[in-house]
Motif scaffolding. Structure first.
Motif, mmCIF file in Angstrom:
data_model
loop_
_atom_site.group_PDB
_atom_site.id
_atom_site.type_symbol
_atom_site.label_atom_id
_atom_site.label_comp_id
_atom_site.label_asym_id
_atom_site.label_seq_id
_atom_site.Cartn_x
_atom_site.Cartn_y
_atom_site.Cartn_z
ATOM 1 N N VAL A 147 0.823 -1.215 0.000
ATOM 2 C CA VAL A 147 0.000 0.000 0.000
ATOM 3 C C VAL A 147 0.859 1.268 0.000
ATOM 4 O O VAL A 147 0.472 2.285 -0.561
ATOM 5 C CB VAL A 147 -1.016 -0.028 1.164
ATOM 6 N N TYR B 27 -4.863 7.889 -5.032
ATOM 7 C CA TYR B 27 -3.561 7.507 -4.460
ATOM 8 C C TYR B 27 -3.429 6.008 -4.257
ATOM 9 O O TYR B 27 -2.348 5.520 -3.953
ATOM 10 C CB TYR B 27 -3.378 8.189 -3.094
ATOM 11 N N VAL C 161 -4.983 -0.424 -3.840
ATOM 12 C CA VAL C 161 -5.795 -1.575 -3.435
ATOM 13 C C VAL C 161 -6.737 -2.074 -4.546
ATOM 14 O O VAL C 161 -6.794 -3.277 -4.801
ATOM 15 C CB VAL C 161 -6.540 -1.295 -2.111
ATOM 16 N N THR D 45 -13.626 -1.469 6.655
ATOM 17 C CA THR D 45 -13.604 -0.044 6.868
ATOM 18 C C THR D 45 -14.860 0.591 6.275
ATOM 19 O O THR D 45 -15.434 0.060 5.338
ATOM 20 C CB THR D 45 -12.363 0.543 6.150
ATOM 21 N N PRO E 94 -12.157 6.653 7.599
ATOM 22 C CA PRO E 94 -10.991 7.390 7.096
ATOM 23 C C PRO E 94 -11.386 8.692 6.409
ATOM 24 O O PRO E 94 -12.242 8.703 5.521
ATOM 25 C CB PRO E 94 -10.372 6.417 6.083
ATOM 26 N N GLN F 181 -8.843 11.095 5.369
ATOM 27 C CA GLN F 181 -7.694 11.291 4.462
ATOM 28 C C GLN F 181 -7.162 12.721 4.412
ATOM 29 O O GLN F 181 -5.964 12.932 4.377
ATOM 30 C CB GLN F 181 -7.985 10.813 3.021
ATOM 31 N N ARG G 71 -12.362 11.500 -3.332
ATOM 32 C CA ARG G 71 -13.042 10.883 -2.181
ATOM 33 C C ARG G 71 -14.544 11.143 -2.197
ATOM 34 O O ARG G 71 -15.290 10.561 -1.409
ATOM 35 C CB ARG G 71 -12.435 11.400 -0.877
ATOM 36 N N ASP H 294 -8.164 7.543 9.213
ATOM 37 C CA ASP H 294 -6.861 7.498 8.535
ATOM 38 C C ASP H 294 -6.643 8.863 7.882
ATOM 39 O O ASP H 294 -7.589 9.435 7.318
ATOM 40 C CB ASP H 294 -6.845 6.476 7.386
ATOM 41 N N ILE H 295 -5.416 9.365 7.933
ATOM 42 C CA ILE H 295 -5.106 10.656 7.313
ATOM 43 C C ILE H 295 -3.785 10.548 6.546
ATOM 44 O O ILE H 295 -2.818 9.956 7.042
ATOM 45 C CB ILE H 295 -4.989 11.771 8.369
ATOM 46 N N PHE I 281 -0.328 8.839 7.783
ATOM 47 C CA PHE I 281 0.640 8.354 6.795
ATOM 48 C C PHE I 281 1.200 9.500 5.961
ATOM 49 O O PHE I 281 0.491 10.455 5.663
ATOM 50 C CB PHE I 281 -0.036 7.373 5.824
ATOM 51 N N MET I 282 2.459 9.337 5.528
ATOM 52 C CA MET I 282 3.000 10.229 4.502
ATOM 53 C C MET I 282 2.564 9.667 3.157
ATOM 54 O O MET I 282 2.683 8.453 2.927
ATOM 55 C CB MET I 282 4.527 10.236 4.552
ATOM 56 N N TYR I 283 2.092 10.515 2.278
ATOM 57 C CA TYR I 283 1.711 10.054 0.942
ATOM 58 C C TYR I 283 2.892 9.340 0.287
ATOM 59 O O TYR I 283 4.031 9.787 0.365
ATOM 60 C CB TYR I 283 1.272 11.232 0.072
HETATM 61 N N1 SAH Z 1 -10.284 0.684 2.204
HETATM 62 C C1 SAH Z 1 -9.806 1.386 3.260
HETATM 63 C C2 SAH Z 1 -8.322 1.567 3.429
HETATM 64 C C3 SAH Z 1 -7.339 0.937 2.568
HETATM 65 S S1 SAH Z 1 -5.665 1.372 2.757
HETATM 66 C C4 SAH Z 1 -10.421 2.746 3.160
HETATM 67 O O1 SAH Z 1 -10.797 3.199 2.147
HETATM 68 O O2 SAH Z 1 -10.485 3.367 4.168
HETATM 69 C C5 SAH Z 1 -5.519 2.015 4.389
HETATM 70 C C6 SAH Z 1 -5.087 3.427 4.439
HETATM 71 O O3 SAH Z 1 -3.810 3.568 3.846
HETATM 72 C C7 SAH Z 1 -5.956 4.406 3.682
HETATM 73 O O4 SAH Z 1 -7.080 4.784 4.401
HETATM 74 C C8 SAH Z 1 -5.018 5.562 3.451
HETATM 75 O O5 SAH Z 1 -5.048 6.469 4.528
HETATM 76 C C9 SAH Z 1 -3.652 4.900 3.412
HETATM 77 N N2 SAH Z 1 -3.092 4.890 2.058
HETATM 78 C C10 SAH Z 1 -3.563 4.237 0.976
HETATM 79 N N3 SAH Z 1 -2.782 4.501 -0.099
HETATM 80 C C11 SAH Z 1 -1.786 5.306 0.331
HETATM 81 C C12 SAH Z 1 -0.667 5.935 -0.314
HETATM 82 N N4 SAH Z 1 -0.425 5.764 -1.596
HETATM 83 N N5 SAH Z 1 0.156 6.714 0.447
HETATM 84 C C13 SAH Z 1 -0.087 6.898 1.763
HETATM 85 N N6 SAH Z 1 -1.134 6.354 2.406
HETATM 86 C C14 SAH Z 1 -1.979 5.560 1.708
#
Ligand code: SAH
Ligand code: SF4
Ligand code: F3S
Length: 433
Positions: free
Chosen positions: A49, A158, A161, A234, A261, A263, A275, A301-302, A332-334
């Motif tokens: 991820v 981003y 999944v 989630t 989440p 974000q 989103r 989640d952010i 999380f850092m992007y």
């Molecule tokens: N299906 C779930 C989460 C899947 S991934 C949802 O939609 O909430 C879990 C978390 O990872 C996400 O909510 C997001 O905050 C983080 N994430 C996903 N892709 C990412 C990326 N490319 N960089 C950083 N964080 C990411």
């Protein structure tokens, strides 16, 4: 005796897949061992991820490569989302791996183990729901995961999944109820329903099954005798309906916790993330939830440093965090993922900027979580006892709001006891029976 070593990374869906992997390996007569050195079959169940997940796996697979150099009879298998993202190219990076199996193909594992071939094998077909129907080997006696759907049809710009888990596909209500009855018969008291977006449950089912919505599934599960607690994750904020809020409020076994989440707190960034809600819409849903469900916990989640995120976008995220008063947040850092739309966007944010924003965000979310926990000091909570805690003489369990409690007193694992809370940190509570 023939042996295996299994290491799993990533989300709860992956941990649940790991239970299925365990069941397949053990049905082939393999016994688990604690280190890869002792194992004939070495399996890594991977996540991709973020780049940090890839790097973590790379740090572990090195050990397996060394072992294989010394003893070529070992079998190395990599399952999960990383090989699924890279497909055959995966073998170019990791030529010593014998087989790579994507999450929709875990049932192939039995053949790979029982009839090893000289050639490398890759299994990456898009096949619906197979892992959802496979038997697993649970490690926790009173708690279980139930996968109600697989994949994701959202296209958050981003996120990798949907590319690795395929489109959203729901299991039938009958299949889910059947599995839950079997779990109850096996002693399970708490189930956690898993899906990338559980609120969308049933949307993809054929017309005849269209009454299969998430709230109606919850009602059916709530009716099963013996299930004390039902959790789910989630939830996508866009699909958090009033019906769902009413279901959480009224069905006794549904726990008062929603992982929702957000974000980002910036309208512009949320739009670029695709989103499909604004910060105000999000806060309105949180308010409806807190209004409708007594003592509900909301976690999130952010992501910081999404492409184009300016200082004022980030400030908007901090504002939203203050307004929402989250009970907990994963931050999380992007991380740019090949094949996603955001990876191609201009204005990627510099790592130092992301790191600085992440630290500021963590400081705020932890302070908020601590305050939310502090309010519980002096109150009683119902705790499902999970077993001894890491500290001698104390037990560990969780509240309905999904907060871990370390406590003293006598109680047996699997029981639900009333604990008086005496102390709180940002992540746990302390107390006594
Ligand atoms: N299906 C779930 C989460 C899947 S991934 C949802 O939609 O909430 C879990 C978390 O990872 C996400 O909510 C997001 O905050 C983080 N994430 C996903 N892709 C990412 C990326 N490319 N960089 C950083 N964080 C990411
Ligand atoms: Fe990824 Fe968005 Fe689907 Fe969650 S809803 S899995 S973040 S694409
Ligand atoms: Fe889960 Fe990671 Fe795959 S978060 S779905 S194991 S990419």
């Amino acid at each position: 005796m023939d042996t295996y070593y299994l290491r799993s990374f990533g989300c709860q869906m992956n941990e649940h897949d790991a239970e299925r992997i365990r069941a397949v390996l053990e049905s082939q007569g393999l016994a688990p061992v604690a280190t890869p050195d002792e194992a004939r079959v070495i399996v890594y169940n991977t996540c991709t991820v973020r780049r940090s997940a890839d790097e973590r796996f790379a740090g572990h697979i090195g050990a397996a490569a060394r072992i294989k150099r010394q003893d070529p009879r070992r079998t190395i298998i990599v399952t999960g989302c990383l090989p699924q993202a890279e497909r055959e190219a995966f073998f170019a990076t990791y030529p010593f791996v014998d087989a790579a199996i994507g999450p929709q193909n875990l049932d192939r594992l039995a053949d790979v183990v029982s009839a090893p071939t000289r050639e490398r094998q890759g299994f990456f077909d898009d096949r619906p729901l197979l892992s959802g129907e496979m038997a697993g080997r649970r490690t926790r006696p009173f708690q279980a995961w139930v996968q109600i759907m697989t994949g994701c049809t959202n296209a958050c710009s981003y996120c990798i999944v949907p590319l690795v888990r395929g489109p959203e596909r729901s299991r039938t209500v009958q299949s889910i109820l059947g599995e839950t009855h079997a779990l109850v018969a096996d002693g399970v008291r708490e189930i956690t329903l898993l899906g990338q977006n559980v609120n969308a449950y049933g949307r993809d089912l054929p017309r005849a099954a269209q009454e299969a919505t998430f709230p109606s599934l919850l009602a059916a599960l709530d009716g099963i005798d013996g299930i004390e607690r039902i959790r789910f994750m989630t939830s996508h904020p866009r699909d958090l309906s009033d019906d769902l809020i009413a279901a959480i409020a009224t069905l006794p076994s549904i726990c008062e916790h929603v992982h929702l989440p957000v974000q980002s707190g910036s309208s512009a960034i949320l739009a670029a993330m695709r989103r499909s809600y604004t910060p105000d819409m999000y806060l309105e849903r949180v308010a409806a939830l807190r209004h409708g469900v007594r003592d509900v916990a909301v976690t999130t989640d952010i992501i910081v440093g999404f492409p184009g995120e300016t200082g004022s976008d980030f400030a908007a995220t901090l504002d939203l965090v203050r307004a929402a008063a989250f009970d907990g947040a994963y931050t999380f850092m992007y991380s740019a993922r090949a094949g996603t739309a955001a990876a191609e966007m201009p204005d990627q944010v510099a790592t130092e900027v992301k790191r600085d924003r992440l630290q500021r965000l963590i400081a705020l979310t932890q302070q908020e979580a601590r305050q939310r926990r502090q309010r519980l000091v002096g109150k009683r909570c119902n705790v499902l006892v999970e077993g001894p805690s890491r500290h001698a003489g104390t037990l560990r369990g969780r509240t309905r709001q999904n907060v871990t409690v370390n406590f003293t007193g006598t109680a047996v694992a699997g029981a639900i006891v009333s604990v008086l809370v005496t102390d709180a940190t940002s992540t746990t509570l302390r107390g006594h029976v």
